[in-house]
Design a protein around this motif. Structure first.
Motif, PDB file in Angstrom:
ATOM      1  N   PRO A  24       0.897  -1.063  -0.162  1.00 14.19           N
ATOM      2  CA  PRO A  24      -0.050   0.013  -0.097  1.00 14.19           C
ATOM      3  C   PRO A  24       0.866   1.366   0.198  1.00 14.19           C
ATOM      4  N   THR A  25       0.487   2.168  -0.855  1.00 15.84           N
ATOM      5  CA  THR A  25       1.056   3.426  -0.808  1.00 15.84           C
ATOM      6  C   THR A  25       0.051   4.677  -0.944  1.00 15.84           C
ATOM      7  N   MET A  26       0.681   5.910  -0.912  1.00 18.84           N
ATOM      8  CA  MET A  26      -0.202   7.015  -1.175  1.00 18.84           C
ATOM      9  C   MET A  26       0.413   7.734  -2.542  1.00 18.84           C
ATOM     10  N   LEU A  29       5.489   7.944  -6.380  1.00 19.03           N
ATOM     11  CA  LEU A  29       6.479   6.978  -5.876  1.00 19.03           C
ATOM     12  C   LEU A  29       8.037   7.499  -5.986  1.00 19.03           C
ATOM     13  N   HIS A  30       8.716   6.876  -5.183  1.00 20.94           N
ATOM     14  CA  HIS A  30      10.155   7.068  -5.269  1.00 20.94           C
ATOM     15  C   HIS A  30      10.743   5.703  -5.190  1.00 20.94           C
ATOM     16  N   ASP A  31      12.108   5.733  -4.977  1.00 17.37           N
ATOM     17  CA  ASP A  31      12.956   4.482  -4.930  1.00 17.37           C
ATOM     18  C   ASP A  31      12.849   3.747  -3.640  1.00 17.37           C
ATOM     19  N   GLY A  32      12.340   4.108  -2.612  1.00 18.00           N
ATOM     20  CA  GLY A  32      11.794   3.484  -1.282  1.00 18.00           C
ATOM     21  C   GLY A  32      10.745   2.720  -1.587  1.00 18.00           C
ATOM     22  N   HIS A  33       9.634   3.368  -2.220  1.00 18.05           N
ATOM     23  CA  HIS A  33       8.301   2.381  -2.726  1.00 18.05           C
ATOM     24  C   HIS A  33       8.650   1.459  -3.749  1.00 18.05           C
ATOM     25  N   ILE A  34       9.551   1.555  -4.372  1.00 20.41           N
ATOM     26  CA  ILE A  34       9.893   0.773  -5.790  1.00 20.41           C
ATOM     27  C   ILE A  34      10.597  -0.411  -5.204  1.00 20.41           C
ATOM     28  N   LYS A 145      10.380   0.375   6.881  1.00 21.20           N
ATOM     29  CA  LYS A 145      11.080   0.724   8.265  1.00 21.20           C
ATOM     30  C   LYS A 145      11.145   2.329   8.551  1.00 21.20           C
ATOM     31  N   LYS A 146      11.242   2.852   7.320  1.00 21.47           N
ATOM     32  CA  LYS A 146      11.242   4.407   7.446  1.00 21.47           C
ATOM     33  C   LYS A 146      10.196   4.703   8.217  1.00 21.47           C
ATOM     34  N   ASP A 147       8.792   4.346   8.467  1.00 19.80           N
ATOM     35  CA  ASP A 147       7.649   4.586   9.088  1.00 19.80           C
ATOM     36  C   ASP A 147       7.688   3.299  10.106  1.00 19.80           C
ATOM     37  N   TYR A 148       8.702   3.582  11.154  1.00 17.33           N
ATOM     38  CA  TYR A 148       8.910   2.472  11.884  1.00 17.33           C
ATOM     39  C   TYR A 148       7.596   2.214  12.885  1.00 17.33           C
ATOM     40  N   LEU A 179      19.810  11.437   3.517  1.00 19.32           N
ATOM     41  CA  LEU A 179      18.587  11.674   3.509  1.00 19.32           C
ATOM     42  C   LEU A 179      17.666  10.519   3.193  1.00 19.32           C
ATOM     43  N   ALA A 180      16.332   9.921   4.124  1.00 18.17           N
ATOM     44  CA  ALA A 180      15.568   9.107   3.775  1.00 18.17           C
ATOM     45  C   ALA A 180      14.770   9.482   2.886  1.00 18.17           C
ATOM     46  N   LEU A 181      14.297   8.722   1.687  1.00 19.21           N
ATOM     47  CA  LEU A 181      13.681   9.286   0.710  1.00 19.21           C
ATOM     48  C   LEU A 181      12.271   9.381   1.336  1.00 19.21           C
TER      49      LEU A 181
HETATM   50  P1  AMP Z   1       3.501   6.092   1.733  1.00 15.38           P
HETATM   51  O1  AMP Z   1       3.394   6.530   0.325  1.00 15.38           O
HETATM   52  O2  AMP Z   1       4.564   7.350   2.375  1.00 15.38           O
HETATM   53  O3  AMP Z   1       2.391   5.843   2.567  1.00 15.38           O
HETATM   54  O4  AMP Z   1       4.579   4.898   1.948  1.00 15.38           O
HETATM   55  C1  AMP Z   1       4.040   3.996   1.298  1.00 15.38           C
HETATM   56  C2  AMP Z   1       5.091   2.636   2.015  1.00 15.38           C
HETATM   57  O5  AMP Z   1       6.337   2.987   1.472  1.00 15.38           O
HETATM   58  C3  AMP Z   1       5.103   2.757   3.556  1.00 15.38           C
HETATM   59  O6  AMP Z   1       5.132   1.161   3.969  1.00 15.38           O
HETATM   60  C4  AMP Z   1       6.611   3.291   3.717  1.00 15.38           C
HETATM   61  O7  AMP Z   1       7.061   2.935   5.122  1.00 15.38           O
HETATM   62  C5  AMP Z   1       7.437   3.066   2.685  1.00 15.38           C
HETATM   63  N1  AMP Z   1       8.390   3.854   2.298  1.00 15.38           N
HETATM   64  C6  AMP Z   1       8.205   5.376   2.398  1.00 15.38           C
HETATM   65  N2  AMP Z   1       9.689   5.922   2.450  1.00 15.38           N
HETATM   66  C7  AMP Z   1      10.553   4.838   2.344  1.00 15.38           C
HETATM   67  C8  AMP Z   1      11.865   4.848   2.112  1.00 15.38           C
HETATM   68  N3  AMP Z   1      12.543   6.047   2.005  1.00 15.38           N
HETATM   69  N4  AMP Z   1      12.460   3.594   2.273  1.00 15.38           N
HETATM   70  C9  AMP Z   1      11.574   2.414   2.257  1.00 15.38           C
HETATM   71  N5  AMP Z   1      10.340   2.376   2.420  1.00 15.38           N
HETATM   72  C10 AMP Z   1       9.776   3.676   2.415  1.00 15.38           C
END
Ligand code: AMP
Length: 275
Positions: A24-26, A29-34, A145-148, A179-181
């Motif tokens: 699930p995401t909002m 998208l960045h490399d963390g989501h991918i 884990k970014k959103d621990y 910086l955390a994405l």
């Molecule tokens: P969001 O779109 O912000 O709700 O994030 C969707 C999912 O991506 C959530 O599980 C987040 O924890 C994860 N996420 C967000 N940023 C990062 C990141 N920099 N690295 C890894 N996962 C991330």
């Protein structure tokens, strides 16, 4: 990649999808989501992502309205990442009337750290994730884990409700400067973007001190908050916690994580590091 805008549509597709792994995401998208989507591939036959900016988890005055929505670019990236199905409902599809049933995480999980500064946030998150889980019915789901704290709350929800979903963590993906994405990094001015990696540097130093045996947690936290303030930040918290339940550690505890949230200009950033 199949795109589903309706609950009925995604449900029908899921019937023949095999083992479903859900991310699930909002969106935006960045490399963390991918990275989560690529990791998902190893855990099942069908990778299902969702994009939904969930009003319930934003407080009045937060950035719900200005949250970046970049649907076309997101779709392109998901195709490249091998996502099989995207569930992207409009708000009226997920909330045809105002939601009146909620998942209420317990205060010891949801009123600390992020929950102290964003009251109601985890109730909004848990409610939408429960709803998405009951629509998609995945066998596994990945969260960063970014959103621990979010990972902890959702793992506990799945466990306590006896849901048959494997909750899998993804490592935090960072820019080369640490910086955390985050989708919110896009709000930063050029000068703020240059300053932003300090948050990671500060928690890295704290984690290093704790690894080499320091146990004066309160002093270390206060020092870190001070460094942030001197450099123009407004910190909400910098805190050592136990990984398992995010409660405060005593000196003999191991398995720690240091978490931080701070505002830089009008942008609120969070980060954390396992010790
Ligand atoms: P969001 O779109 O912000 O709700 O994030 C969707 C999912 O991506 C959530 O599980 C987040 O924890 C994860 N996420 C967000 N940023 C990062 C990141 N920099 N690295 C890894 N996962 C991330």
């Amino acid at each position: 990649m199949q795109i589903h805008e309706t609950i009925a549509g995604v449900r029908a597709a899921m019937r023949t999808a095999g083992r479903v792994v859900f991310v699930p995401t909002m969106g935006n998208l960045h490399d963390g989501h991918i990275a989560l989507m690529r990791q998902a591939r190893a855990h099942g036959n069908a990778v299902v992502a969702s994009i939904f900016v969930n009003r319930l988890q934003f407080r009045p005055g937060e950035d719900f309205d200005k949250y970046p929505r970049t649907f076309e670019a997101d779709c392109q990236r998901m195709v490249e990442a091998g996502v099989d199905h995207l569930f992207a409902p409009a708000e009226v599809e997920l909330y045809p009337q105002a939601q009146s049933y909620y998942i209420e995480p317990p205060a010891e999980h949801a009123s600390i750290l992020e929950g102290e500064f964003r009251p109601g946030h985890f109730r909004g998150v848990a409610t939408v994730v429960m709803k998405l889980f009951s629509i998609v019915q995945p066998q596994a789901a990945l969260f960063g884990k970014k959103d621990y704290q979010q990972f902890m709350v959702l793992s506990a929800m799945v466990r306590e409700f006896g849901m048959s979903i494997e909750v899998i963590p993804g490592e935090t993906v960072r820019a080369p400067d640490g910086l955390a994405l985050s989708s919110r990094n896009g709000y930063l001015t050029e000068a703020e973007r240059a300053e932003a990696p300090r948050l990671y540097r500060v928690i890295s130093e704290l984690a290093a001190e704790a690894r080499s045996g320091a146990r004066n947690f309160a002093d270390l936290e206060a020092r870190a908050m001070n460094i942030l303030r001197i450099n123009g930040w407004l910190p909400d918290y910098v805190a050592f916690r136990k990984k398992l339940d995010l409660q405060s550690p005593s000196a003999h505890d191991s398995g720690l994580v240091v978490l931080a949230a701070a505002r830089l200009g009008s942008t609120r950033l969070i980060d954390n590091l396992e010790v």
